[in-house]
Write an enzyme that holds these catalytic residues in place. Sequence first.
Site, short mmCIF file in Angstrom:
data_model
loop_
_atom_site.label_atom_id
_atom_site.label_comp_id
_atom_site.label_asym_id
_atom_site.label_seq_id
_atom_site.Cartn_x
_atom_site.Cartn_y
_atom_site.Cartn_z
N GLU A 290 -32.04 40.77 -24.56
CA GLU A 290 -32.48 40.72 -23.17
C GLU A 290 -32.26 39.31 -22.18
OE1 GLU A 290 -35.83 42.56 -20.28
OE2 GLU A 290 -35.71 43.48 -22.20
N HIS B 86 -30.44 37.81 -19.35
CA HIS B 86 -29.32 38.30 -18.46
C HIS B 86 -28.58 37.49 -17.85
CE1 HIS B 86 -32.40 41.58 -18.60
NE2 HIS B 86 -33.64 40.72 -18.44
N HIS C 96 -33.06 49.22 -20.28
CA HIS C 96 -33.73 48.32 -19.59
C HIS C 96 -34.19 48.65 -18.13
CE1 HIS C 96 -33.86 44.88 -16.73
NE2 HIS C 96 -34.38 44.14 -18.07
N ASP D 102 -36.20 37.28 -22.10
CA ASP D 102 -36.18 37.93 -20.80
C ASP D 102 -35.67 36.74 -19.63
OD1 ASP D 102 -36.22 39.83 -18.56
OD2 ASP D 102 -38.22 40.33 -18.90
#
Length: 321
Positions: free
Chosen positions: A7, A9, A160, A282
């Site tokens: 995760e 991004h 997600h 994240d």
Amino acid sequence: MRTIALEEHFVTADLARYGASSATIAPPDIWARASRQLLDITGERLAMMDAAGLDVAVLSLNSPGIQAEPDPKVAVAAAAEVNDFLAEVIAAHPDRFSGFAALPLQDGEEAAKELHRAVTQLGLCGALVNAHTQGRYLDDPELRTVWACAQDLDVPLYLHPANGADIPHVLSGHPELIGPMWSWGTDTATHALRLIFGGVFDEFPRAKLLLGHMGEGLPYALWRLDSRWGFHNHHGIELARERPSEYLRENLYITTSGVCSAAPLQCALQALGADHVLFGSDYPFEDMATATAFLAAAPVSEADRAKISHANAERLLHINN
């Protein structure tokens, strides 16, 4: 200890416009910083990975990504383009990056074809799905071909959050509850339950679902789900397995992304088992160094820490470098 984060991004300049609807979830200055960091994949990000002790980042297109595109043909072309781009980034830094494919879920057959191409030809390790696609969820019969492909390839789908297809009335008048602080988690947990009660894991028993944010609260609801399933009107829905928790314990994998707290980590380990918990930071919405420091100091056994840090990701995503 080697650390692999899921995760993580990114976005491209061509696709950044799809994230405009998410800009309201953060103050302008914070959103501006995050937008800059999403575009910077190999500069500041690599330096921050080094400083945080993060060895490998599994990159994924930022929410809502291509799923916000209303034209299926445009979505198909855009998915191929961004997956090719991601594969080039990984090829240039094979020891630092892996990646999840973006899928044009507006067309189930094309999405399955792109998943197959992304895994077998580009070397990506599964796909990340940002919530619904034009109001359609992953239990939709037209998307079963994607699940069939993922099961055959033995790769997970990472579900997600993104903005919901609609805003529940209970949130009316409280925009502060809309977004990652609350509504995204409840929406994503509900989406995951749709997969169970929609028969996805009965049809594809070896399919693997990944959820971030310590499982969006689901590991802590297992007893309640089982208890009320035994008492509740099933409304014609029957499951091949006796209890809902059996699906979550077998088909669900979670990451620590966005949750640096020992209590939910320990609960997740007890509920799902150490083989089903992976690490995530994240980035850029959370701080990498905070996440790696949390994992390093978490009150878990060294064997479990190794599984969370790298071993589970290596096994589940077939990361060998």
